[in-house]
Design a protein around this motif. Structure first.
Motif, PDB file in Angstrom:
ATOM      1  N   GLU A  38       0.842  -1.196   0.000  1.00  0.00           N
ATOM      2  CA  GLU A  38       0.000   0.000   0.000  1.00  0.00           C
ATOM      3  C   GLU A  38       0.873   1.240   0.000  1.00  0.00           C
ATOM      4  N   ILE A  39       0.292   2.326  -0.470  1.00  0.00           N
ATOM      5  CA  ILE A  39       1.020   3.588  -0.591  1.00  0.00           C
ATOM      6  C   ILE A  39       0.206   4.699   0.049  1.00  0.00           C
ATOM      7  N   GLY A  40       0.880   5.657   0.638  1.00  0.00           N
ATOM      8  CA  GLY A  40       0.193   6.781   1.264  1.00  0.00           C
ATOM      9  C   GLY A  40       0.859   8.089   0.902  1.00  0.00           C
ATOM     10  N   ILE A  41       0.096   9.158   0.971  1.00  0.00           N
ATOM     11  CA  ILE A  41       0.631  10.497   0.717  1.00  0.00           C
ATOM     12  C   ILE A  41       0.311  11.371   1.916  1.00  0.00           C
ATOM     13  N   GLU A  42       1.341  12.069   2.418  1.00  0.00           N
ATOM     14  CA  GLU A  42       1.200  12.925   3.602  1.00  0.00           C
ATOM     15  C   GLU A  42       0.707  12.132   4.815  1.00  0.00           C
ATOM     16  N   GLN A  43       1.255  10.932   4.991  1.00  0.00           N
ATOM     17  CA  GLN A  43       0.901  10.119   6.153  1.00  0.00           C
ATOM     18  C   GLN A  43       2.155   9.862   6.989  1.00  0.00           C
ATOM     19  N   LYS A  44       2.885   8.828   6.688  1.00  0.00           N
ATOM     20  CA  LYS A  44       4.135   8.590   7.418  1.00  0.00           C
ATOM     21  C   LYS A  44       5.227   9.549   6.955  1.00  0.00           C
ATOM     22  N   ASP A  45       5.082  10.032   5.718  1.00  0.00           N
ATOM     23  CA  ASP A  45       6.050  10.965   5.143  1.00  0.00           C
ATOM     24  C   ASP A  45       5.361  11.656   3.972  1.00  0.00           C
ATOM     25  N   ASP A  46       6.137  12.405   3.160  1.00  0.00           N
ATOM     26  CA  ASP A  46       5.521  12.999   1.968  1.00  0.00           C
ATOM     27  C   ASP A  46       4.797  11.909   1.193  1.00  0.00           C
ATOM     28  N   VAL A  47       5.540  10.816   0.962  1.00  0.00           N
ATOM     29  CA  VAL A  47       4.973   9.610   0.351  1.00  0.00           C
ATOM     30  C   VAL A  47       5.599   8.425   1.075  1.00  0.00           C
ATOM     31  N   HIS A  48       4.832   7.370   1.279  1.00  0.00           N
ATOM     32  CA  HIS A  48       5.423   6.159   1.837  1.00  0.00           C
ATOM     33  C   HIS A  48       4.837   4.940   1.146  1.00  0.00           C
ATOM     34  N   VAL A  49       5.614   3.865   1.140  1.00  0.00           N
ATOM     35  CA  VAL A  49       5.160   2.598   0.585  1.00  0.00           C
ATOM     36  C   VAL A  49       5.395   1.509   1.616  1.00  0.00           C
ATOM     37  N   ASP A  50       4.340   0.791   1.964  1.00  0.00           N
ATOM     38  CA  ASP A  50       4.448  -0.369   2.844  1.00  0.00           C
ATOM     39  C   ASP A  50       4.493  -1.616   1.973  1.00  0.00           C
ATOM     40  N   LEU A  51       5.575  -2.373   2.076  1.00  0.00           N
ATOM     41  CA  LEU A  51       5.777  -3.539   1.236  1.00  0.00           C
ATOM     42  C   LEU A  51       5.190  -4.793   1.878  1.00  0.00           C
ATOM     43  N   ALA A  52       4.996  -5.814   1.074  1.00  0.00           N
ATOM     44  CA  ALA A  52       4.335  -7.032   1.533  1.00  0.00           C
ATOM     45  C   ALA A  52       5.144  -7.768   2.600  1.00  0.00           C
ATOM     46  N   ASP A  53       6.477  -7.575   2.609  1.00  0.00           N
ATOM     47  CA  ASP A  53       7.315  -8.281   3.596  1.00  0.00           C
ATOM     48  C   ASP A  53       7.404  -7.559   4.929  1.00  0.00           C
ATOM     49  N   GLY A  54       6.638  -6.472   5.091  1.00  0.00           N
ATOM     50  CA  GLY A  54       6.637  -5.730   6.346  1.00  0.00           C
ATOM     51  C   GLY A  54       7.603  -4.569   6.378  1.00  0.00           C
ATOM     52  N   SER A  55       8.423  -4.410   5.357  1.00  0.00           N
ATOM     53  CA  SER A  55       9.335  -3.272   5.293  1.00  0.00           C
ATOM     54  C   SER A  55       8.608  -2.057   4.732  1.00  0.00           C
ATOM     55  N   GLN A  56       9.243  -0.893   4.842  1.00  0.00           N
ATOM     56  CA  GLN A  56       8.608   0.335   4.377  1.00  0.00           C
ATOM     57  C   GLN A  56       9.624   1.262   3.737  1.00  0.00           C
TER      58      GLN A  56
END
Length: 406
Positions: A38-56
């Protein structure tokens, strides 16, 4: 009138393009999502991507409108304020973690910018540390000298915040920093990515417009409603999958295309026919322009479909035949009684008013028709435009004796 110095100084253009840059970077990465991500904007950072293996992946986006003498974006220098503010913010995030080591193991930090980095000493030192060519102490000594060498108190504070991390955290953090440099022209990159997904070049613009509009609206409404701007791969398919349907549907894209009105639109054949039956007069300039616009919009869409390979010559002929058949069938019905009177010996001059009334009735009936070709349903205006186009091309007419007259 040019903007004053005060207006130029207070312009929001630089800030605005920064937000746009962030959005388009988000848009681009969104197209790369995989199952479980999943991807977010203005959440954890300007943009962030949470990967399937639990990394970000935490991403800071920085855009500049400043250019060098060659007309290129300025360099990301060793003491670039955006660089050090970003590293300082990330350092604070690390310091706030209850388990900084675990956080660093699962997190990658990326600075995405349209700035260039030609022989940036900091980046070279960082790469040396990441490759094990220098030790953490050597890296800290370099940072100490870097802070001493600047008179900008803000930058000095940012460098100190980065350097203040414990040695193990600083080393772990430094090894997880990456750069996306000279990262510009994002719209073109997005369209290239869309082409890789749909494989139909002629439909890229349509899919892009659909997605762009929906994403902008969704982001705005989420912020307004206090909803997190986060999209999963599955959620993207569910909410935005319909934006791609234009690429696989046989429904033809209807576009608002530019057109040029003829110098004397009242001289057009279809207009002369409408004048002759009393639908309009030669002085009805607004109506003549409106009808001509409808015809040209229909004609331009037909040409656009043909140019893009979506509409063959055989399709054009089939469409013309179907529309003409609708009008010609109604034509026979409209003039059935008049033909009977003519065959009975009544002179054409005596029936002139009846002929015009029948022609107008026929025209009104056709203007209620909504035309369709395969899955593509035309608007009412474009449907009108096709009747006018066929009239102009002498495929159909409105007066009983239109073929003799024209």
């Amino acid at each position: 009138m040019p903007a004053s110095k005060t207006q130029q100084a207070t312009s929001a253009a630089d800030t605005s393009i920064g937000f746009d840059y962030q959005f388009y970077h988000f848009f681009l990465l969104l197209l790369d999502l995989r199952h479980g991500e999943e991807i977010g904007i203005e959440q954890k950072d300007d943009v962030h991507v949470d990967l399937a293996d639990g990394s970000q992946l935490l991403i800071q986006t920085k855009h500049t409108v400043q250019q060098n003498a060659a007309g290129e974006s300025i360099n990301l220098t060793e003491r670039d304020k955006d660089l050090w503010k970003t590293l300082s913010n990330w350092s604070k995030v690390i310091a706030e973690q209850s388990d900084a080591k675990a956080f660093l193991l699962k997190t990658t930090f990326q600075l995405a910018t349209n700035k260039q980095a030609i022989k940036n000493p900091f980046i070279l030192k960082l790469i040396q540390l990441q490759n094990g060519d220098i030790k953490t102490k050597d890296f800290k000594d370099y940072l100490k000298e870097l802070a001493k060498g600047t008179t900008d108190e803000g930058i000095k504070t940012y460098i100190e915040a980065f350097k203040a991390l414990p040695a193990d955290q600083l080393a772990g953090f430094a090894k997880k920093i990456s750069f996306e440099l000279n990262h510009d022209d994002l719209i073109s990159q997005i369209k290239k990515r869309l082409l890789e997904k749909i494989h139909i070049r002629e439909r890229v613009e349509d899919v892009y417009r659909n997605l762009h509009s929906e994403l902008r609206d969704t982001n705005y409404l989420n912020v307004k409603a206090g909803v997190r701007n986060v999209i999963s791969f599955e959620g993207f398919n569910k909410k935005f999958g319909k934006c791609f349907k234009v690429a696989i549907s046989t429904k033809l894209p209807i576009r608002d295309l530019p057109y040029i009105l003829p110098d004397n639109p009242e001289h057009q054949l279809f207009v002369r026919q409408l004048i002759d039956i009393g639908d309009i007069s030669a002085a009805s300039k607004d109506a003549i322009i409106a009808y001509t616009t409808q015809m040209l919009q229909l004609l331009n869409n037909l040409k656009d479909w043909e140019d893009n390979g979506d509409f063959l010559d055989s399709d054009r002929r089939k469409f013309n035949r179907e529309t003409a058949f609708i009008q010609q069938t109604a034509f026979k019905t409209s003039y059935r009684r008049i033909r009977a009177k003519l065959e009975g010996g009544t002179g054409p001059d005596e029936l002139d008013d009846d002929i015009k009334d029948s022609a107008l009735s026929l025209l009104d009936d056709m203007r209620r028709q909504i035309l369709q070709f395969d899955e593509t349903q035309l608007s009412l205006e474009l449907s009108h435009g096709h009747f006018y186009l066929l009239t102009e091309e002498k495929e159909i007419g409105w007066h009983l004796d239109w073929q003799k007259r024209y």
